[in-house]
Design an enzyme around this catalytic site. Structure first.
Site, PDB file in Angstrom:
ATOM      1  N   GLU A 328      -3.153  72.372  77.646  1.00 29.62           N
ATOM      2  CA  GLU A 328      -3.380  70.922  77.455  1.00 29.62           C
ATOM      3  C   GLU A 328      -2.354  70.191  77.824  1.00 29.62           C
ATOM      4  O   GLU A 328      -1.368  70.342  76.999  1.00 29.62           O
ATOM      5  CB  GLU A 328      -4.387  70.686  76.002  1.00 29.62           C
ATOM      6  CG  GLU A 328      -5.613  71.028  75.987  1.00 29.62           C
ATOM      7  CD  GLU A 328      -6.276  70.197  74.896  1.00 29.62           C
ATOM      8  OE1 GLU A 328      -7.395  70.140  74.803  1.00 29.62           O
ATOM      9  OE2 GLU A 328      -5.509  69.675  74.049  1.00 29.62           O
ATOM     10  N   CYS A 329      -2.296  69.306  78.900  1.00 28.68           N
ATOM     11  CA  CYS A 329      -1.224  68.359  79.141  1.00 28.68           C
ATOM     12  C   CYS A 329       0.180  69.246  79.033  1.00 28.68           C
ATOM     13  O   CYS A 329       0.549  69.530  79.935  1.00 28.68           O
ATOM     14  CB  CYS A 329      -1.188  67.248  78.087  1.00 28.68           C
ATOM     15  SG  CYS A 329      -0.215  65.887  78.206  1.00 28.68           S
ATOM     16  N   GLY A 330       0.814  69.260  78.036  1.00 31.07           N
ATOM     17  CA  GLY A 330       2.080  69.797  77.998  1.00 31.07           C
ATOM     18  C   GLY A 330       2.140  71.348  78.356  1.00 31.07           C
ATOM     19  O   GLY A 330       2.739  71.913  79.003  1.00 31.07           O
ATOM     20  N   TYR A 332      -0.434  72.662  80.255  1.00 35.16           N
ATOM     21  CA  TYR A 332      -0.544  72.606  81.478  1.00 35.16           C
ATOM     22  C   TYR A 332       0.500  72.536  82.373  1.00 35.16           C
ATOM     23  O   TYR A 332       0.752  72.927  83.336  1.00 35.16           O
ATOM     24  CB  TYR A 332      -1.673  71.482  81.719  1.00 35.16           C
ATOM     25  CG  TYR A 332      -1.909  71.421  83.310  1.00 35.16           C
ATOM     26  CD1 TYR A 332      -2.638  72.386  84.074  1.00 35.16           C
ATOM     27  CD2 TYR A 332      -1.843  70.107  83.923  1.00 35.16           C
ATOM     28  CE1 TYR A 332      -2.743  72.042  85.350  1.00 35.16           C
ATOM     29  CE2 TYR A 332      -2.132  69.705  85.084  1.00 35.16           C
ATOM     30  CZ  TYR A 332      -2.767  70.676  86.101  1.00 35.16           C
ATOM     31  OH  TYR A 332      -3.080  70.550  87.168  1.00 35.16           O
ATOM     32  N   THR A 429      -5.202  71.580  82.280  1.00 38.21           N
ATOM     33  CA  THR A 429      -5.545  70.238  82.684  1.00 38.21           C
ATOM     34  C   THR A 429      -4.937  69.243  81.803  1.00 38.21           C
ATOM     35  O   THR A 429      -4.295  69.629  80.564  1.00 38.21           O
ATOM     36  CB  THR A 429      -7.035  69.675  82.303  1.00 38.21           C
ATOM     37  OG1 THR A 429      -7.093  68.496  82.604  1.00 38.21           O
ATOM     38  CG2 THR A 429      -7.706  69.985  81.001  1.00 38.21           C
TER      39      THR A 429
END
Length: 437
Positions: A328-330, A332, A429
């Site tokens: 997730e985010c970081g 990703y 993502t």
């Protein structure tokens, strides 16, 4: 027994909600109360300060992202084992996305749904009698939201305090705090908000100073008396997200910190075991696990160390050959080909997905997101919907050719295209999941 609760809100961001909240939490705990904190809306950082102040995990309450029955259950849980619950608002009291009444993500949704009193923090700097007009407007804006008391913040002098207080005196609104301007109590910030609680070596001293401030400048007894039990039934709660596995390797260190407590608690409630590991310590996900989860955080601040973590990267690749890995985010960003840090230096990442990201080319991506999954993954089944948010400055500089993970829309339903990527057992993502849609 249901503990009484209150909401600390403000007309806008930056008025001092977090400072007043932390001062109140620490002072009440110091008085021997079992204090439970919560945060309205999506936020990873403020709740870590809440936890430091209270000694117990904070929880997010999000009227947009969470099913209302689930929201009811979360609030009931936190009021069942505490003496008082203090909910810190998000942005301005009435700020939300305005799509569906009661489900806008605004702090006011919580105040209205649970009939909770609001302690409004007014930044009085740069005004005096005009503060009364502001208070009058907020008090009358929504008859379902009760402004029960005020804290005047950033007062410049006794005369300033008197001018503001005299103007407000005509309103049926008690002033329960008057805090002078003091830059020494401000907490440092960085690009995603406050510098994380774990990075403050002097955090205990800072919290003690805030508690001292609360004792001097807040009417603590009156504020406690203000709180009232929320109108919430002890309804059963469902899990926010299904556990992606029954033994989950969860990256946890200074680069990977953004995990919602309600998500992890829900996984555990469903029987999953959490096995933390540290990529920054060059640790790989444990072989006994059946899923690996790389949460968000600040990998851009540790890109060099992550690039040099050869055991972590090799172990992650071996894990992904047979079991699901989600970022997730970081997380990703770390799954991609490379990460360009703020100084423009590119660092090799795990190379399990085809994209690359840059923190040197900064652009704010912020807002609620509703995702429809395009394949089975750690977030749920193909076709499933998940609500969450994005909050990052990193940009995609190489998109790669992996199939997208989900179609997304913003908080008002406007389609935004596709997001993320999937390759074999690996998915990722920029989207942070809060709850199933």
């Amino acid at each position: 027994m249901t503990a009484p609760a209150l909401i600390i809100a403000a007309p806008r961001s930056g008025a001092g909600k977090t400072t007043v909240t932390l001062a109140l939490l620490t002072a009440l705990r110091r008085r021997g109360l079992k204090v439970q904190a919560a945060k309205a809306g999506p936020d990873y950082i403020d709740p870590t300060f809440h936890a430091a102040a209270t000694g117990r995990a904070s929880v997010n309450l999000d009227s947009w992202a969470m099913d209302l029955a689930f929201l009811d259950g979360l609030l009931h849980q936190v009021t069942a084992d505490s003496d008082i619950v203090v909910i810190e608002g998000v942005m301005g009291l009435f700020d939300g996305i305005g799509r569906e009444a009661g489900r806008t993500g605004a702090t006011a949704d919580l105040a209205a749904r649970y009939r909770l009193p609001v302690l409004l923090v007014i930044d009085a700097s740069g005004q005096s009698q005009s503060a009364a007009a502001l208070v009058r407007g907020f008090a009358s804006h929504d008859p379902n939201v009760r402004i029960a008391g005020l804290v005047l913040n950033r007062l410049g002098s006794d005369r300033h305090k008197r001018l503001v207080a005299d103007a407000i005196d005509a309103l049926p609104m008690p002033i329960l705090g008057a805090v002078p301007r003091d830059e020494t109590i401000a907490l440092p910030e960085r690009h995603l908000g406050l510098v994380q609680a774990r990075e403050h070596g002097d955090l205990d001293a800072r919290l003690d100073a805030l508690a001292d401030m609360a004792e001097r400048h807040l009417d603590l007894d009156a504020i406690v008396a203000l709180a009232s039990p929320p109108f919430v039934s002890p309804s059963a709660t469902h899990t926010a997200l299904p556990p992606p596995g029954m033994r989950i390797a969860l990256a946890q260190d200074a680069a990977f910190t953004f995990v919602y407590p309600h998500v992890v608690q829900g996984w555990r409630r469903q029987g999953a075991e959490i096995v933390p590991f540290s990529p920054l310590a060059d640790e790989a996900p444990h072989e006994s696990c059946d899923t690996c989860w790389l949460p968000g955080g600040y990998p851009e601040l540790h890109a060099g160390a992550l690039a040099a973590a050869t055991n972590f990267k090799a172990g992650l690749a071996a894990f992904a050959a047979t079991r699901p890995v989600h970022g997730e985010c970081g997380g990703y960003m770390v799954l991609g080909q490379g990460l360009v840090d703020a100084s423009g230096v590119r660092h090799a990442m795990a190379r399990l997905l085809g994209h690359a990201t840059s923190f040197a080319q900064r652009k704010l991506h912020l807002g609620y997101r509703e995702a429809r999954l395009l394949s089975d993954c750690a977030l749920g089944k193909e076709g499933g919907e998940v609500r969450g948010h994005e909050f990052h400055y990193a940009s995609l500089i190489e998109t790669g050719n992996d199939p997208p993970l989900a179609e997304i829309a913003d908080g008002e339903g406007k389609p935004l295209g596709t997001t993320g990527g999937r390759r074999g057992n690996v998915t990722g993502t920029f989207f942070h999941a809060i709850a199933a849609g």
